[in-house]
Scaffold this motif. Structure first.
Motif, PDB file in Angstrom:
ATOM      1  N   TYR A   1     -11.031  12.576 -10.184  1.00 42.79           N
ATOM      2  CA  TYR A   1      -9.664  12.239  -9.775  1.00 42.79           C
ATOM      3  C   TYR A   1      -9.736  10.896  -9.036  1.00 42.79           C
ATOM      4  O   TYR A   1     -10.545  10.733  -8.105  1.00 42.79           O
ATOM      5  N   MET A   2      -8.879   9.952  -9.442  1.00 37.47           N
ATOM      6  CA  MET A   2      -8.875   8.601  -8.855  1.00 37.47           C
ATOM      7  C   MET A   2      -7.500   8.309  -8.282  1.00 37.47           C
ATOM      8  O   MET A   2      -6.474   8.577  -8.921  1.00 37.47           O
ATOM      9  N   SER A   3      -7.475   7.799  -7.034  1.00 40.00           N
ATOM     10  CA  SER A   3      -6.229   7.467  -6.344  1.00 40.00           C
ATOM     11  C   SER A   3      -5.900   5.996  -6.535  1.00 40.00           C
ATOM     12  O   SER A   3      -6.620   5.248  -7.225  1.00 40.00           O
ATOM     13  N   MET A   4      -4.809   5.582  -5.904  1.00 38.47           N
ATOM     14  CA  MET A   4      -4.389   4.189  -6.010  1.00 38.47           C
ATOM     15  C   MET A   4      -5.451   3.258  -5.432  1.00 38.47           C
ATOM     16  O   MET A   4      -5.695   2.174  -5.957  1.00 38.47           O
ATOM     17  N   THR A   5      -6.158   3.688  -4.390  1.00 36.74           N
ATOM     18  CA  THR A   5      -7.226   2.873  -3.791  1.00 36.74           C
ATOM     19  C   THR A   5      -8.384   2.679  -4.768  1.00 36.74           C
ATOM     20  O   THR A   5      -8.977   1.600  -4.860  1.00 36.74           O
ATOM     21  N   ASP A   6      -8.669   3.751  -5.542  1.00 38.22           N
ATOM     22  CA  ASP A   6      -9.763   3.677  -6.504  1.00 38.22           C
ATOM     23  C   ASP A   6      -9.403   2.796  -7.705  1.00 38.22           C
ATOM     24  O   ASP A   6     -10.295   2.204  -8.336  1.00 38.22           O
ATOM     25  N   LEU A   7      -8.123   2.689  -8.045  1.00 38.64           N
ATOM     26  CA  LEU A   7      -7.709   2.009  -9.274  1.00 38.64           C
ATOM     27  C   LEU A   7      -7.331   0.537  -9.066  1.00 38.64           C
ATOM     28  O   LEU A   7      -7.011  -0.145 -10.044  1.00 38.64           O
ATOM     29  N   HIS A   8      -7.369   0.051  -7.797  1.00 38.82           N
ATOM     30  CA  HIS A   8      -6.876  -1.302  -7.572  1.00 38.82           C
ATOM     31  C   HIS A   8      -7.761  -2.349  -8.260  1.00 38.82           C
ATOM     32  O   HIS A   8      -7.303  -3.403  -8.656  1.00 38.82           O
ATOM     33  N   ARG A   9      -9.026  -2.015  -8.500  1.00 39.25           N
ATOM     34  CA  ARG A   9      -9.924  -2.998  -9.100  1.00 39.25           C
ATOM     35  C   ARG A   9      -9.761  -3.110 -10.609  1.00 39.25           C
ATOM     36  O   ARG A   9     -10.333  -3.997 -11.226  1.00 39.25           O
ATOM     37  N   TYR A  10      -8.994  -2.187 -11.221  1.00 38.87           N
ATOM     38  CA  TYR A  10      -8.818  -2.207 -12.672  1.00 38.87           C
ATOM     39  C   TYR A  10      -7.548  -2.949 -13.094  1.00 38.87           C
ATOM     40  O   TYR A  10      -7.281  -3.079 -14.287  1.00 38.87           O
ATOM     41  N   GLU A  11      -6.794  -3.433 -12.144  1.00 40.54           N
ATOM     42  CA  GLU A  11      -5.544  -4.152 -12.423  1.00 40.54           C
ATOM     43  C   GLU A  11      -4.657  -3.356 -13.382  1.00 40.54           C
ATOM     44  O   GLU A  11      -4.140  -3.878 -14.368  1.00 40.54           O
ATOM     45  N   SER A  12      -4.531  -2.061 -13.104  1.00 39.33           N
ATOM     46  CA  SER A  12      -3.732  -1.160 -13.944  1.00 39.33           C
ATOM     47  C   SER A  12      -2.410  -0.863 -13.267  1.00 39.33           C
ATOM     48  O   SER A  12      -2.299  -0.916 -12.025  1.00 39.33           O
ATOM     49  N   ARG A  13      -1.402  -0.540 -14.068  1.00 38.87           N
ATOM     50  CA  ARG A  13      -0.100  -0.166 -13.536  1.00 38.87           C
ATOM     51  C   ARG A  13      -0.121   1.257 -12.949  1.00 38.87           C
ATOM     52  O   ARG A  13       0.794   1.668 -12.259  1.00 38.87           O
ATOM     53  N   PHE A  14      -1.167   2.016 -13.288  1.00 45.50           N
ATOM     54  CA  PHE A  14      -1.225   3.407 -12.834  1.00 45.50           C
ATOM     55  C   PHE A  14      -1.775   3.485 -11.412  1.00 45.50           C
ATOM     56  O   PHE A  14      -2.662   2.707 -11.030  1.00 45.50           O
ATOM     57  N   THR A  15      -1.237   4.454 -10.644  1.00 43.61           N
ATOM     58  CA  THR A  15      -1.660   4.643  -9.241  1.00 43.61           C
ATOM     59  C   THR A  15      -2.439   5.944  -9.042  1.00 43.61           C
ATOM     60  O   THR A  15      -2.944   6.203  -7.953  1.00 43.61           O
ATOM     61  N   ALA A  16      -2.485   6.815 -10.058  1.00 45.17           N
ATOM     62  CA  ALA A  16      -3.251   8.077  -9.970  1.00 45.17           C
ATOM     63  C   ALA A  16      -3.793   8.391 -11.350  1.00 45.17           C
ATOM     64  O   ALA A  16      -3.105   8.203 -12.360  1.00 45.17           O
ATOM     65  N   LEU A  17      -5.029   8.872 -11.392  1.00 47.02           N
ATOM     66  CA  LEU A  17      -5.677   9.121 -12.666  1.00 47.02           C
ATOM     67  C   LEU A  17      -6.542  10.384 -12.558  1.00 47.02           C
ATOM     68  O   LEU A  17      -7.130  10.651 -11.511  1.00 47.02           O
ATOM     69  N   ALA A  18      -6.583  11.172 -13.658  1.00 47.57           N
ATOM     70  CA  ALA A  18      -7.381  12.403 -13.681  1.00 47.57           C
ATOM     71  C   ALA A  18      -8.163  12.472 -14.979  1.00 47.57           C
ATOM     72  O   ALA A  18      -7.583  12.299 -16.064  1.00 47.57           O
ATOM     73  N   PHE A  19      -9.478  12.693 -14.868  1.00 49.28           N
ATOM     74  CA  PHE A  19     -10.334  12.971 -16.027  1.00 49.28           C
ATOM     75  C   PHE A  19     -10.749  14.452 -15.935  1.00 49.28           C
ATOM     76  O   PHE A  19     -11.422  14.845 -14.979  1.00 49.28           O
ATOM     77  N   ILE A  20     -10.339  15.260 -16.923  1.00 56.64           N
ATOM     78  CA  ILE A  20     -10.639  16.700 -16.901  1.00 56.64           C
ATOM     79  C   ILE A  20     -11.420  17.028 -18.164  1.00 56.64           C
ATOM     80  O   ILE A  20     -10.938  16.781 -19.283  1.00 56.64           O
ATOM     81  N   PRO A  21     -12.621  17.612 -18.043  1.00 59.81           N
ATOM     82  CA  PRO A  21     -13.463  17.836 -19.228  1.00 59.81           C
ATOM     83  C   PRO A  21     -12.998  19.031 -20.054  1.00 59.81           C
ATOM     84  O   PRO A  21     -12.448  20.007 -19.546  1.00 59.81           O
ATOM     85  N   ILE A  22     -13.243  18.959 -21.367  1.00 58.99           N
ATOM     86  CA  ILE A  22     -13.045  20.079 -22.291  1.00 58.99           C
ATOM     87  C   ILE A  22     -14.431  20.638 -22.591  1.00 58.99           C
ATOM     88  O   ILE A  22     -15.252  19.970 -23.214  1.00 58.99           O
TER      89      ILE A  22
END
Length: 878
Positions: A345-366
């Motif tokens: 799980y990545m927050s806005m602080t974690d994503l600032h270096r990717y220059e993305s419009r998204f502020t929250a991100l989740a990777f969930i495995p199958i």
């Protein structure tokens, strides 16, 4: 019960006598503890001044008067009861005391007892009121403390909805300052639901003053907070609203859990019906986006060939931005983080270096078979981070996908296997003895040779030209239409039976079994048709035989029944119901065979049933039938075992109502007993009459001197006694049907011997055994013996001191023989019975002919006489 603590008062007065008198009276009479104080200054300096329950202050004191002291005390304590005690009676003094804060005013003088009683009354009144106020204040304090500590919301408002009081939990939930709620209306907190709140309050009445509703509050952070309220309306005596009280709680968490649960349940249903991997992943991705409030999502799966992740499907806005973010994530080497298989799980602080419009991100495995098969990637441009409360549901959605993928792959493999094996099934059906047809839709696409022969057709084209249901009867047509429905095809195999018609019009009876199958990749129905015409005929014959058996059994007048091994009735003919209708209590049902008999005999009946089961032999007995005890019915019950293949399988019984027979037998028995008594009495009277006749002859002998006549009378008397002796013997026997002849001859011989009073010793030897003779035969033989003994007594033993008479009676199959003999002088020479004219011998000859017997007399001079009488057995009724 808790008693009130004792009352303690402080009396301030400068008169010692008055102080002492009041203290003694109050403590002794009213159990009120009194402390005294001689001046106002002394009272003000006491540390325990306000530890008393009441203060009594004299109005006039030298240092500080009562009014000044009263005002000083009221400045320090406004609640303690104070009584002004003075000798002045002016109204202005009383008003001054009351205005200064006194609770009561008492004037000195008058009757001391009345004065002190009034003082005690004022003390108790003031203390009771003060204690009640203190208790109320304490309860109010505790109530506020409890309300403030509650996690539920407490809100009080007036009839217009203006908030009067709230506890701290309510503004804390709203995340607004506590003071902002004072004076505002309850409706203003939920502006979009004002009408709903007013309607709920208007529906309350004194009988149903409470109502419940759920309301959404829009918080300052933009998040909706849900509250559940229980509103209670307080009414006054005129049924107007006096106050509104409400208790609520925050149910936002529960509603969120319910929302997530609904989404997960709907997802489970969708996944269960999914037949492709794309549809299953699409349903799961939509559910994950809806649960988390994340706008954009994508599914990446590992390629089996390259072993790399590649996009499989995506949803929501900014999908291209999401894919670019993943490529950037992979390019800078962060993809290695996903190799652990743990959610990320990545927050806005974690994503600032990717220059993305998204502020929250989740990777969930199958996960599938404990290996990572792919990833759910979910993103939001509104949330600062993925909330913790939705992470577990998101991982739950992903956890189901591995099982679904396995199921879908297994179903695809199964479909391939079914298609592959379909040809083998077709080959088997060609050699099957049962008729087989395959229907796709409403059309017959296959018919095996057995079906062609059964329906007398050459090819399936006949069924295509003529619908299959035309070959079925009405019941099978309805069954067939149900099979053709879509839902029916999805069920397990179903069976039906009925009549079918061949192409040539011949009627057959068959069993149809439908099996849902897949044919050429499509849903189809396999019909298995078995010709059961002969079996049907046999069943019909069996049913007809059963019907005839039941009719025959019902026509029998005797009640018949059958019971299983446990004694439970399995069959009853009409005779049983006819018997029970006459004896059984109406309104009761009989299920067990033992219930056919009365309760007192059910144990004996059960014992007989067990005996039949153990011995496998018929048993019978008489019982009292179940029913009204006032009118018992007697039945004769015959039981026999039912054997099937040599194994006991139940009991068969027949009942015969013998009530009337039993009653007739009892009546007949009574009649026989009465007749037996009458016959005995008759024989007794005949014997008495004969003895009277004998006595009359004896009287007549006294008037006769002729020896010849006397001898004749004596012989007649002897014959009458012989016949009377028969009736006496019959009277004494247990049965009137026969006479014990041995005892009779013993008595007869004794009577004859005693009749000839001589000095000679004449003995008799009688051997008859246990032979019984009827009355006629006994009288006849007795008279014969009597005549022979009289003849022997007169002529055989003349000039002899002793003699022996022997009598033998034997009976064999051919007849009976009576042998009489004596050892006297014997008969005179030339004696012939037919030529003898004496009455005695003529009588012997006549009596022998009466019993259809033969008479033989033999004699030798000096050797005695032998007389033999042979008569048929029937004459004696042996």
């Amino acid at each position: 019960m808790v008693s009130d603590p004792p009352i303690r008062v402080l009396f301030v007065d400068d008169e010692p006598g008055m102080l002492q008198a009041i203290r003694d009276y109050l403590s002794i009479v009213h159990s009120i503890g009194v402390d005294i104080c001689n001046s106002g200054a002394e009272a003000l300096t006491r540390e325990d001044l306000f530890g008393f329950d009441c203060l009594i202050i004299d109005y006039e004191m030298p240092d500080i008067d009562g009014i000044v002291l009263l005002k000083e005390i009221r400045q320090m304590n406004t609640d303690i009861p104070i009584i002004i005690f003075t000798g002045k009676g002016h109204e202005d003094v009383a008003m001054e005391a009351i205005n200064a804060g006194a609770d009561f005013y008492i004037k000195k003088g008058g009757n001391p007892e009345e004065l002190f009683t009034e003082l005690a009354h004022f003390i108790r009144t003031g203390v009771s009121r003060h204690r009640a106020e203190q208790s109320l204040v304490e309860k109010e304090r505790r109530y506020r403390a409890v309300v403030e500590d509650m996690t539920e919301f407490v809100c009080r408002m007036n009839a217009e909805g203006v908030i009067l009081f709230v506890n701290s939990a309510f503004p804390k939930s709203l995340q607004i300052p506590f003071d902002t709620l004072n004076g505002v209306t309850f409706y203003s907190l939920y502006p979009d639901h004002k009408r709903e709140i007013e309607e709920v309050i208007s529906l309350c009445d004194p009988d149903n003053p409470s109502a419940q509703l759920e309301l959404p509050f829009q918080g300052s952070h933009g998040k909706t907070i849900w509250h559940s309220w229980v509103i209670r309306v307080i009414f006054d005596d005129r049924f107007d609203i006096q106050e509104i009280q409400a208790v609520g709680r925050d149910i936002s968490r529960q509603r969120e859990l319910d929302r997530q649960g609904t989404i997960l349940r709907e997802l489970g249903i969708s996944l269960a019906s999914s037949s492709t991997l794309e549809s299953a992943l699409s349903f799961s991705l939509s559910a994950a986006i809806e649960i988390g409030g994340l706008e954009t999502g994508a599914v990446y799966l590992y390629d089996h060939t390259s072993g790399k992740l590649s996009p499989f499907l995506d949803q929501g806005p900014y999908r291209a931005a999401l894919h670019r973010l993943y490529e950037e994530f992979s390019r800078i080497g962060d993809e290695m983080i996903l190799n652990t298989g743990d959610p990320l799980y990545m927050s806005m602080t974690d994503l600032h270096r990717y220059e993305s419009r998204f502020t929250a991100l989740a990777f969930i495995p199958i996960i599938r078979y404990e290996e990572v098969t792919g990833w759910f990637i979910l993103a939001s441009d509104n949330l600062i981070e993925v909330p913790y409360e939705i992470r577990s549901p998101l991982e739950g959605v992903a956890s189901q996908i591995g099982n679904v993928i396995s199921r879908i792959e297994a179903e695809e493999a199964l479909r391939d296997a079914l298609i592959e094996s379909e040809e083998r099934y077709m080959q088997l059906s060609e050699t099957s003895p049962d008729a087989i047809a395959i229907l796709s839709g409403n059309s017959v696409v296959y018919l095996n040779p057995a079906a062609n022969a059964l329906f007398e057709v050459d090819s399936p084209d006949v069924f295509i030209k003529q619908p299959l249901h035309d070959f079925l009867d009405t019941d099978l047509q309805n069954w067939f239409h149900e099979i053709l429905k879509t839902k029916a095809r999805e069920k397990s195999p179903r069976a039906g039976e009925g009549f079918l018609k061949t192409k040539n019009g011949r009627q057959i009876y068959g069993e149809l079994i439908s099996v849902p199958i897949s044919h050429a990749g499509e849903d189809a129905i396999l019909l298995l048709i078995r010709d059961k015409t002969s079996q049907r005929m046999q069943e019909q014959a069996l049913i007809e035989s059963e019907r005839r058996f039941r009719e025959m059994a019902d026509l029998l007048p005797e009640p018949l029944f059958e019971a299983d091994t446990n004694g439970k009735l399995t069959f009853c003919n009409r005779g049983v119901f006819a018997l029970l209708s006459a004896s059984h209590v109406p309104g009761t049902d009989i299920t067990m065979a033992s219930e056919l008999v009365s309760a007192q005999e059910q144990l004996r009946f059960s014992t007989i049933l067990k005996k039949v089961a153990n011995d496998l032999m018929p048993v019978s007995g008489d019982f009292i039938a179940a029913g009204d005890p006032s009118d018992p019915r007697i039945i004769h019950l015959s039981l026999a075992p039912i054997l099937r293949d040599g194994v006991f399988s139940g009991t068969r019984g027949i009942l015969i109502d013998i009530t009337e027979n039993k009653r007739y037998q009892e009546k007949l028995h009574h009649m026989i007993e009465e007749k037996d008594v009458l016959f005995r009495e008759l024989h007794h009277r005949v014997k008495n009459n004969m003895q009277i006749i004998s006595s009359m002859l004896q009287l007549q002998e006294e008037y006769i001197t002729d020896e010849v006549i006397l001898s004749a009378l004596h012989d007649c008397e002897q014959r009458i006694d012989s016949m009377a002796l028969v009736h006496e013997t019959l009277y004494r026997t247990e049965s009137l049907a026969g006479i014990p002849f041995g005892q009779y001859l013993e008595d007869l011989a004794q009577a004859v011997t005693e009749g000839f009073a001589t000095v000679r010793d004449i003995r008799t030897d009688i051997d008859v055994g246990s032979i019984m003779l009827n009355l006629d035969t006994a009288v006849t033989i007795g008279l014969i013996v009597n005549e022979l003994m009289v003849n022997s007594m007169k002529y055989a033993f003349v000039d002899r001191p002793s003699g022996l008479i022997t009598i033998r009676l034997t009976c064999e199959d051919e007849g009976c023989k009576m042998r009489y003999s004596d050892d006297g002088v014997g008969l005179p020479p030339g004696f012939e019975i037919e030529k003898i004219s004496s009455l005695g011998m003529r009588l012997v000859r006549i009596l022998a002919r009466q019993i259809r017997g033969s008479l033989c007399i033999e004699s030798e001079p000096g050797a005695g006489m032998i007389c033999t009488v042979t008569f048929p057995k029937q004459a004696g009724n042996i």
